[in-house]
Scaffold this active site. Structure first.
Site, PDB file in Angstrom:
ATOM      1  N   GLU A 270       0.847  -1.196   0.000  1.00  0.00           N
ATOM      2  CA  GLU A 270       0.000   0.000   0.000  1.00  0.00           C
ATOM      3  C   GLU A 270       0.880   1.243   0.000  1.00  0.00           C
ATOM      4  O   GLU A 270       1.816   1.334   0.799  1.00  0.00           O
ATOM      5  CB  GLU A 270      -0.875   0.076   1.262  1.00  0.00           C
TER       6      GLU A 270
HETATM    7  C1  NOJ Z   1      -4.355   1.222   5.517  1.00  0.00           C
HETATM    8  C2  NOJ Z   1      -5.517   0.293   5.323  1.00  0.00           C
HETATM    9  O1  NOJ Z   1      -5.019  -1.004   5.169  1.00  0.00           O
HETATM   10  C3  NOJ Z   1      -6.378   0.642   4.119  1.00  0.00           C
HETATM   11  O2  NOJ Z   1      -7.518  -0.161   4.141  1.00  0.00           O
HETATM   12  C4  NOJ Z   1      -6.712   2.109   4.111  1.00  0.00           C
HETATM   13  O3  NOJ Z   1      -7.518   2.441   2.998  1.00  0.00           O
HETATM   14  C5  NOJ Z   1      -5.419   2.902   4.099  1.00  0.00           C
HETATM   15  N1  NOJ Z   1      -4.664   2.600   5.295  1.00  0.00           N
HETATM   16  C6  NOJ Z   1      -5.629   4.408   4.035  1.00  0.00           C
HETATM   17  O4  NOJ Z   1      -6.183   4.858   5.220  1.00  0.00           O
END
Ligand code: NOJ
EC number: 3.2.1.21
Length: 571
Positions: A415
């Site tokens: 991410e």
């Molecule tokens: C981490 C989380 O895993 C994800 O679901 C979320 O959208 C992002 N942070 C942004 O807040």
């Protein structure tokens, strides 16, 4: 707020002096301003991500059971504007459309999560398997593979079956380890012939701290000072068990990899000439990413967590530490249970030492256990979420930290991205282009430092339900019009930019990269017009909903009046 002088040239110079001893990491190259033109190693995997509850919708369809997020979001006052993920992006019904968007981007992989209660409505395998849920993920996986997109599948992105919360107290209870293992085993059995990258847990830090300490996330418990540590303890054990299950039962046949996705902000000492600040910054990262990574790579919690929580527990008159302990057998069972490490990273903080008096055990908390204060530089851009400041150089430092602390493991960035505010219907997201450009560039520098990063996942493919923030923060490369029942998707300018990064596998030269950016912003204005025209259609739908009942009511009223008129005339 910090005085600006705290971030002077002197700060950078001192940082170079103090930390240049860090193994294999040439901090002098970490000139915040410079951009590195170059490409990623051949075979580097580019992707985008999502999670089940945030995008699927269909919360009560086709035999799905309730998750803790369904229940939590339906309670008043928990989510901004009392919004829910009931329909969200309707991703459950839009598999083909969404895979087309991924194709458009030329993604190598797509990261998504499986909803546990969609497969096992009560969470317990022996109760009932919902074949319709299995079919949904079969369809998604097959469609991805037909389009040469590798699925990276998360088993737990926060949507615990509600029955398990009610019956056992969720992650407070050790029995979750076996229930989760059964669920994971089912996924390996049904999907493992096609899925080769498994992530057991997404960001367990949030599950533990926000779910069981602050209560901002489902299940909304506020067990300060103990709840987060207990939840994390069980999650680490569950992760290890699932890794062993795969290793002993499936690996030889399926030849896949099992990892975990940890999130971590980088913590930079405010004053790098101050040993206390340096230690506080280290503590910040150890209490965040290290809390989970250290047991998984080295078999036990970071020494600094054991020391701090242990000491405070004694001062609070407790017989044992609030941080649970692993037995020697557990340590060796947990150590080394990671084929690759998923890293989720968004932002950075400046950290300074701050003593929190221990007080009574009732006033204890994860946050006060750390004895530090977090600060931000007011000059850092913060286009969206309140907590998300754009600090690209922190990313390189975090990746190097992972390399040196855990023996240079294989990393997938699971991410990374930035949001914008809800009311902004601007598809020309120049600031997101800037964020991606700079963060991806710092990742490239980290690879040049020797960090073993194999793939990158932009977060996220679509705008979606952003947990307690509802739909007020948009992380998507694609804009989703949530006002329209059809939830249409529109490409933001960042789609064009990311596409170019992918097709060039990096940043060829300054002229080209600037060209991409210019073109991306040019093309987005036509999409902007499309979106601007859209409210009319969606508004018409809403009006129909109002008009139909109104016409019905009026007709009934008129008929009644007419009837009364007829009756009177008769009399
Ligand atoms: C981490 C989380 O895993 C994800 O679901 C979320 O959208 C992002 N942070 C942004 O807040």
């Amino acid at each position: 707020m910090l005085p600006r002088c705290a971030f002077s040239v002197c700060h950078v110079l001192m940082l170079v002096l103090c930390l240049s001893a860090a193994e294999d990491f040439d901090w002098t190259k970490n000139d915040h301003g410079s951009f590195y033109y170059g490409t990623f190693p051949a075979g580097f995997s580019w992707g985008a991500g999502s999670s089940a509850y945030q995008t699927e919708g269909a919360w009560d369809k086709d035999g799905k059971g309730l998750s803790i997020w369904d229940v939590f979001s339906h309670k008043k006052g928990k989510i901004q504007q009392n919004e829910t993920g009931d329909s969200s992006c309707e991703g459950y019904y839009k598999v083909k459309d969404d895979v087309s968007l991924m194709k458009e981007l030329k993604l190598n992989h797509y990261r998504f999560s499986i909803s546990w209660p969609r497969l096992l409505p009560t969470g317990i395998k022996s109760d009932h398997i919902n074949e319709k849920g299995i079919q949904h993920y079969d369809q998604l996986i097959d469609h991805l593979l037909e389009n040469k997109i590798t699925p990276i599948v998360t088993l737990y992105h926060w949507d615990l079956p509600q029955v398990l919360q009610e019956k056992y107290g969720g992650w407070q209870n050790i029995s979750m380890v076996n229930h989760f293992n059964e669920f994971a085993n089912l996924c390996f059995e049904r999907f493992g012939n096609r899925v080769k990258y498994w992530i057991t847990f997404n960001n367990p830090w949030s599950v533990a701290v926000e779910g069981y300490e602050t209560g901002e996330h489902a299940p909304g418990l506020k067990l300060r000072g103990t709840g987060a540590y207990r939840a994390a303890h069980h999650i680490i054990k569950a992760h290890a068990k699932v890794w062993h299950t795969y290793d002993t039962q499936w690996r030889a046949k399926q030849k896949g990899l099992v990892g975990i996705s940890l999130s971590g902000d980088w913590g930079e000492p405010v004053d790098i000439s101050n040993q206390k600040d340096i230690e506080a910054a280290e503590r910040y990262v150890q209490f965040y990413l290290g809390w989970f990574a250290t047991p998984i790579f080295h078999g036990d919690y970071p020494q600094v967590m054991k020391d701090f929580i242990g000491r405070k527990s004694v001062q609070q008159g407790l017989g044992t530490s609030r941080l649970p302990t692993f037995s020697p057998q557990e340590k060796s069972y947990i150590k080394g249970t990671c084929d690759f490490l998923g890293v989720g990273h968004f932002t950075t903080r400046y950290i300074t030492q701050k003593n929190n008096p221990s007080g009574r055990s009732s006033s204890s908390s994860y946050f006060s256990d750390r004895d530090l204060a977090e600060l931000v530089d007011p000059r850092w851009p913060d286009p969206g979420s309140e907590w998300l400041y754009s600090v690209p150089w922190g990313f390189r430092r975090l990746l190097n930290f992972v390399k040196t602390q855990y023996g240079n493991p294989m990393i997938y960035v699971t991410e990374n991205g930035v949001s914008e505010k809800m009311l902004c219907t601007e598809l020309c997201d120049d600031w997101r282009i800037q964020y991606y450009k700079d963060y991806i560039n710092e990742m490239l520098k980290a690879i040049k430092d020797g960090v073993n990063v194999k793939g990158y996942t932009a977060w996220s493919l679509l705008d979606k339900f952003e947990w307690d923030e509802g739909y007020s923060e948009r992380f998507g490369l694609y804009y989703v019009d949530f006002r329209n029942k059809n939830k249409p998707r529109y490409p933001k300018a960042s789609v064009q930019f990311y596409k170019r990064v992918i097709s060039s596998n990096g940043f060829p030269n300054q002229r080209e990269v600037e060209n991409w950016r210019r073109k991306a912003v040019e093309t987005c204005s036509s999409s902007n017009q499309l979106l601007a025209a859209d409210p009319l259609t969606s508004h018409m739908e809403m009006v129909t909903e109002i008009v139909v009942p109104t016409v019905c009511t009026l007709s009934i009223l008129l008929s009644a009046i007419f009837l009364m008129f007829l009756l009177r005339r008769r009399n």
